[in-house]
Design a protein around this motif. Structure first.
Motif, PDB file in Angstrom:
ATOM      1  N   GLY A 129       0.820  -1.498   0.083  1.00  0.00           N
ATOM      2  CA  GLY A 129      -0.006   0.007  -0.040  1.00  0.00           C
ATOM      3  C   GLY A 129       0.849   1.289  -0.053  1.00  0.00           C
ATOM      4  O   GLY A 129       0.608   2.438  -0.379  1.00  0.00           O
ATOM      5  N   GLY A 130       2.137   1.143   0.395  1.00  0.00           N
ATOM      6  CA  GLY A 130       3.031   2.259   0.380  1.00  0.00           C
ATOM      7  C   GLY A 130       4.014   2.353   1.816  1.00  0.00           C
ATOM      8  O   GLY A 130       3.964   1.202   2.312  1.00  0.00           O
ATOM      9  N   GLY A 131       4.585   3.200   1.971  1.00  0.00           N
ATOM     10  CA  GLY A 131       5.568   3.417   2.904  1.00  0.00           C
ATOM     11  C   GLY A 131       6.997   3.380   2.736  1.00  0.00           C
ATOM     12  O   GLY A 131       7.124   3.315   1.483  1.00  0.00           O
ATOM     13  N   ASN A 132       7.597   3.662   3.608  1.00  0.00           N
ATOM     14  CA  ASN A 132       9.217   3.963   3.365  1.00  0.00           C
ATOM     15  C   ASN A 132       9.790   2.674   3.922  1.00  0.00           C
ATOM     16  O   ASN A 132      10.026   2.175   4.877  1.00  0.00           O
ATOM     17  CB  ASN A 132       9.815   4.935   4.444  1.00  0.00           C
ATOM     18  N   HIS A 133       9.837   1.774   2.752  1.00  0.00           N
ATOM     19  CA  HIS A 133      10.549   0.265   2.833  1.00  0.00           C
ATOM     20  C   HIS A 133      11.025  -0.258   1.475  1.00  0.00           C
ATOM     21  O   HIS A 133      10.537   0.319   0.438  1.00  0.00           O
ATOM     22  CB  HIS A 133       9.804  -0.591   3.623  1.00  0.00           C
ATOM     23  N   ALA A 134      12.098  -1.143   1.363  1.00  0.00           N
ATOM     24  CA  ALA A 134      12.577  -1.439   0.209  1.00  0.00           C
ATOM     25  C   ALA A 134      11.538  -1.996  -0.948  1.00  0.00           C
ATOM     26  O   ALA A 134      11.623  -1.845  -2.135  1.00  0.00           O
ATOM     27  CB  ALA A 134      13.601  -2.527   0.476  1.00  0.00           C
ATOM     28  N   ALA A 135      10.609  -2.777  -0.475  1.00  0.00           N
ATOM     29  CA  ALA A 135       9.664  -3.253  -1.205  1.00  0.00           C
ATOM     30  C   ALA A 135       8.870  -2.239  -2.245  1.00  0.00           C
ATOM     31  O   ALA A 135       8.719  -2.383  -3.432  1.00  0.00           O
ATOM     32  CB  ALA A 135       8.802  -4.198  -0.598  1.00  0.00           C
ATOM     33  N   ALA A 136       8.480  -1.147  -1.463  1.00  0.00           N
ATOM     34  CA  ALA A 136       7.772   0.027  -2.167  1.00  0.00           C
ATOM     35  C   ALA A 136       8.602   0.687  -3.093  1.00  0.00           C
ATOM     36  O   ALA A 136       8.174   0.865  -4.244  1.00  0.00           O
ATOM     37  CB  ALA A 136       7.253   1.018  -1.036  1.00  0.00           C
ATOM     38  N   LEU A 137       9.968   0.754  -2.814  1.00  0.00           N
ATOM     39  CA  LEU A 137      11.118   1.308  -3.821  1.00  0.00           C
ATOM     40  C   LEU A 137      11.029   0.338  -4.987  1.00  0.00           C
ATOM     41  O   LEU A 137      11.106   0.920  -6.319  1.00  0.00           O
ATOM     42  CB  LEU A 137      12.278   1.658  -3.203  1.00  0.00           C
ATOM     43  N   MET A 138      11.157  -1.021  -4.765  1.00  0.00           N
ATOM     44  CA  MET A 138      11.289  -1.981  -5.881  1.00  0.00           C
ATOM     45  C   MET A 138      10.140  -1.807  -6.923  1.00  0.00           C
ATOM     46  O   MET A 138      10.039  -1.989  -8.056  1.00  0.00           O
ATOM     47  CB  MET A 138      11.573  -3.206  -5.322  1.00  0.00           C
ATOM     48  N   ASP A 139       9.040  -1.743  -6.182  1.00  0.00           N
ATOM     49  CA  ASP A 139       7.429  -1.471  -6.755  1.00  0.00           C
ATOM     50  C   ASP A 139       7.684  -0.566  -7.894  1.00  0.00           C
ATOM     51  O   ASP A 139       7.304  -0.845  -9.078  1.00  0.00           O
ATOM     52  CB  ASP A 139       6.454  -1.430  -5.993  1.00  0.00           C
ATOM     53  N   SER A 140       7.976   0.612  -7.206  1.00  0.00           N
ATOM     54  CA  SER A 140       8.270   1.871  -8.128  1.00  0.00           C
ATOM     55  C   SER A 140       9.184   1.761  -9.249  1.00  0.00           C
ATOM     56  O   SER A 140       9.220   2.230 -10.464  1.00  0.00           O
ATOM     57  CB  SER A 140       8.367   2.984  -7.397  1.00  0.00           C
ATOM     58  N   GLN A 141      10.372   1.163  -8.882  1.00  0.00           N
ATOM     59  CA  GLN A 141      11.449   0.980  -9.807  1.00  0.00           C
ATOM     60  C   GLN A 141      10.799   0.091 -11.315  1.00  0.00           C
ATOM     61  O   GLN A 141      11.338   0.186 -12.358  1.00  0.00           O
ATOM     62  CB  GLN A 141      12.304   0.034  -9.259  1.00  0.00           C
ATOM     63  N   VAL A 142      10.161  -1.210 -10.737  1.00  0.00           N
ATOM     64  CA  VAL A 142       9.594  -1.935 -11.797  1.00  0.00           C
ATOM     65  C   VAL A 142       8.641  -1.219 -12.824  1.00  0.00           C
ATOM     66  O   VAL A 142       8.548  -1.043 -13.917  1.00  0.00           O
ATOM     67  CB  VAL A 142       8.836  -3.178 -11.319  1.00  0.00           C
ATOM     68  N   VAL A 143       8.011  -0.393 -12.115  1.00  0.00           N
ATOM     69  CA  VAL A 143       6.921   0.378 -12.855  1.00  0.00           C
ATOM     70  C   VAL A 143       7.693   1.385 -13.799  1.00  0.00           C
ATOM     71  O   VAL A 143       7.278   1.693 -14.899  1.00  0.00           O
ATOM     72  CB  VAL A 143       5.897   1.484 -12.037  1.00  0.00           C
ATOM     73  N   ASP A 144       8.864   2.060 -13.311  1.00  0.00           N
ATOM     74  CA  ASP A 144       9.775   2.774 -14.125  1.00  0.00           C
ATOM     75  C   ASP A 144      10.426   1.959 -15.375  1.00  0.00           C
ATOM     76  O   ASP A 144      10.542   2.369 -16.382  1.00  0.00           O
ATOM     77  CB  ASP A 144      10.974   3.270 -13.389  1.00  0.00           C
ATOM     78  N   TRP A 145      10.863   0.761 -15.037  1.00  0.00           N
ATOM     79  CA  TRP A 145      11.389  -0.139 -15.903  1.00  0.00           C
ATOM     80  C   TRP A 145      10.017  -0.130 -17.246  1.00  0.00           C
ATOM     81  O   TRP A 145      10.401  -0.272 -18.421  1.00  0.00           O
ATOM     82  CB  TRP A 145      11.495  -1.251 -15.565  1.00  0.00           C
ATOM     83  N   CYS A 146       9.112  -0.416 -16.873  1.00  0.00           N
ATOM     84  CA  CYS A 146       7.749  -0.709 -17.701  1.00  0.00           C
ATOM     85  C   CYS A 146       7.746   0.893 -18.525  1.00  0.00           C
ATOM     86  O   CYS A 146       7.321   0.390 -19.859  1.00  0.00           O
ATOM     87  CB  CYS A 146       6.619  -0.792 -17.050  1.00  0.00           C
ATOM     88  N   LYS A 147       7.881   1.952 -17.943  1.00  0.00           N
ATOM     89  CA  LYS A 147       7.707   3.058 -18.695  1.00  0.00           C
ATOM     90  C   LYS A 147       9.005   3.047 -19.742  1.00  0.00           C
ATOM     91  O   LYS A 147       8.770   3.472 -20.906  1.00  0.00           O
ATOM     92  CB  LYS A 147       8.100   4.396 -18.008  1.00  0.00           C
ATOM     93  N   GLN A 148       9.990   2.583 -19.328  1.00  0.00           N
ATOM     94  CA  GLN A 148      11.171   2.578 -20.522  1.00  0.00           C
ATOM     95  C   GLN A 148      10.946   1.702 -21.470  1.00  0.00           C
ATOM     96  O   GLN A 148      11.212   2.042 -22.854  1.00  0.00           O
ATOM     97  CB  GLN A 148      12.538   2.094 -19.689  1.00  0.00           C
ATOM     98  N   MET A 149      10.242   0.518 -21.343  1.00  0.00           N
ATOM     99  CA  MET A 149      10.184  -0.425 -22.297  1.00  0.00           C
ATOM    100  C   MET A 149       8.967  -0.098 -23.347  1.00  0.00           C
ATOM    101  O   MET A 149       8.950  -0.261 -24.625  1.00  0.00           O
ATOM    102  CB  MET A 149       9.386  -1.674 -21.721  1.00  0.00           C
ATOM    103  N   MET A 150       8.005   1.052 -22.821  1.00  0.00           N
ATOM    104  CA  MET A 150       6.978   1.421 -23.794  1.00  0.00           C
ATOM    105  C   MET A 150       7.413   2.784 -24.289  1.00  0.00           C
ATOM    106  O   MET A 150       6.571   3.349 -25.064  1.00  0.00           O
ATOM    107  CB  MET A 150       5.755   1.632 -22.893  1.00  0.00           C
TER     108      MET A 150
END
Length: 512
Positions: A123-144
């Protein structure tokens, strides 16, 4: 005296329990066994049937009542191995082509396991899994080819990704504050447009958004089953004249029936001219953008306002993980963000991170990103691109085999990796031909040879092979054609219960 009080207090305490094991060594040994079995399961997958019917005893197992008392974990695993692992859907098998699904990968499965062990709520918050979630979304942006400033979120799959994108489109184009006043306050009924080959999730989206099925206009398709641009332009003009508000055009990058890809560049230009939101349903084909030999097929996808795509298809992540990208990050967040008093941000600490639930409908979200992240890190995006090219080449290879076989016929052009065909021998037409081909399909499944599905395209019933599988080889497709022909001859020789021919049958369904 203190010792006596302490003893008395301890005697009166209730024993506290936990779900952690009493003996971690036993669990560790069983876990090693489970991993070994999992490796064997994937290594030997070609030796097993694609699919098999469950015996009555297995079905009865799933009718057992709620367990009341403990059972040793090793026994529980034994029941899973016998009754669940032995009777899968089959979509990870190299000859599963029934529906458009990915075929998973072992690294992704490890990622799912580790995500479950860590247990983070995304759901969010300051932890590593949340940053990785955003990183994968960023990678999807790069792919598209989307800008870094765009937004996005991981969701359960393509249906939800499309709903999220179309919700933003509705709110942006409504002309009012829909969140505050509701769809009833929209002065002119909204209209969304897509081809007559749209996935059914778009109807569900219109219904869920309170617009109704009639708000979605299905536009005819051309000979290649792509949306007819001139017919779309005319429909938009007619709706404006009739007092409707054209809001969004949905381009399809890979239709579910045949894999046809709309002219995305033309749709982007038309959407800009008409001031429409341009959404791309790319759950089947958006990731062709990373395929070196075929990326030209989805040119224009980078111009969309929103894109739905599925990492659990051509990135072969274990189910489930979809992704939606929204070019306008502000519009995305303003469509969903709510800040209750118990989820206020803080300048430091756990609540100082971004709240990912502000970008979708779920507050509680699983750690979907890790299985995608690990596989991408291990293999690199270039390999996934080559695998997409490989599947598309296999689709055209199968089309060639069908064209070379006198008893088989293609029923739709093969665009990418979905092949539609039928057994045409025996002089059957209409419902009798449909029943004949359905019998072949069922025998392929029941014999464990291959899993194919069927569909109807522009009135023609056909078998459908969707090659979205990194384990498929051309020899598997050779086998499919041989077995289809053999079963067709067998069904013809033995006879099956087919519908009686209709009076005057000749230009029946499947022939016109």
């Amino acid at each position: 005296m203190d010792a006596m009080l302490k003893a008395a207090g301890t005697a009166g305490m209730v024993a506290e329990e936990t779900l952690d094991p009493v003996d971690w060594a036993d669990v560790q040994a069983l876990s090693h066994r489970i991993v070994d079995d999992a490796v064997d399961y994937l290594r030997d997958i070609r030796e097993r049937p694609v699919w098999q019917e469950m015996p009555a005893a297995v079905r009865e197992f799933f009718a057992a009542p709620l367990p009341q008392s403990p059972q040793p974990l090793a026994e529980v695993y034994g029941e899973v191995a016998r009754n669940v692992m032995a009777y899968p859907m089959g979509n990870i098998h190299p000859r599963f082509w029934s529906w458009y699904m990915g075929s998973s990968n072992f690294t992704g499965a490890l990622g799912d396991f580790l995500a479950a062990v860590q247990g983070s709520n995304l759901g969010g918050g300051n932890h590593a899994a949340a940053l990785m979630d955003s990183q994968v979304v960023d990678w999807c942006k790069q792919m598209m080819g989307f800008p870094q400033s765009a937004s996005g979120t991981l969701v359960s799959g393509g249906s939800m990704a499309n709903i999220i994108g179309l919700t933003v489109a509705r709110n942006v184009k409504a002309g009012i504050d829909v969140r505050e006043h509701g769809v009833a306050a929209i002065d002119k009924p909204l209209r969304f447009y897509g081809s007559d080959q749209l996935h059914s999730c778009h109807r569900k989206a219109m219904e869920a958004l309170g617009l109704g099925n009639r708000a979605l206009r299905r536009i005819p398709t051309d000979a290649g089953l792509r949306i007819d641009i001139d017919a779309l332009r005319s429909a938009i003009a007619d709706d404006r004249q009739a007092g409707f508000r054209p809001a969004c055009v949905i381009g399809t990058a890979g239709t579910v029936n045949t894999g046809a890809i709309d002219d995305l560049q033309a749709l982007a230009a038309l959407a800009a001219q008409e001031d429409l939101w341009f959404h791309v349903d790319g759950c089947i084909g958006a990731l062709i953008a990373i395929a070196p030999e075929n990326s030209h097929r989805v040119a224009g996808i980078e111009q969309a306002h929103s894109i739905a795509l599925d990492p659990h298809k051509w990135l072969h992540a274990p189910f489930e993980v979809g992704c939606v990208l929204i070019r306008d990050a502000s519009a995305h967040r303003s469509t969903f963000a709510v800040t209750p008093e118990y989820l206020e941000s803080t300048p430091r600490g756990l609540a100082s991170g971004q709240w990912l639930h502000d970008f979708g409908l779920q507050t509680s979200r699983g750690f979907r990103a890790l299985k995608v992240w690990m596989a991408l890190k291990q293999h690199g995006i270039e390999k996934f691109g080559r695998l997409i090219d490989q599947n598309i080449a296999q689709g055209h290879y199968l089309s060639g085999l069908i064209e070379a076989e006198p008893t088989l016929e293609l029923t739709a052009p093969t665009s990418i990796n979905i092949v539609c065909f039928r057994y045409g021998g025996g002089g059957l037409t209409g419902e009798r031909q449909k029943a004949f081909n359905t019998e072949i399909m069922l025998r392929l499944q029941e014999d464990g040879i291959a899993a194919v599905s069927d569909t109807t395209v522009h009135g023609q019933h056909c078998l459908r092979v969707a090659i979205n599988n990194h384990r498929t080889r051309r020899e598997d497709l050779d086998l499919l054609v041989r077995e289809t022909v053999r079963l067709g001859q067998e069904v013809s020789r033995l006879g099956v219960a087919l519908p009686s021919p209709l009076v005057g049958e000749g230009v029946a369904e499947g022939d016109g």
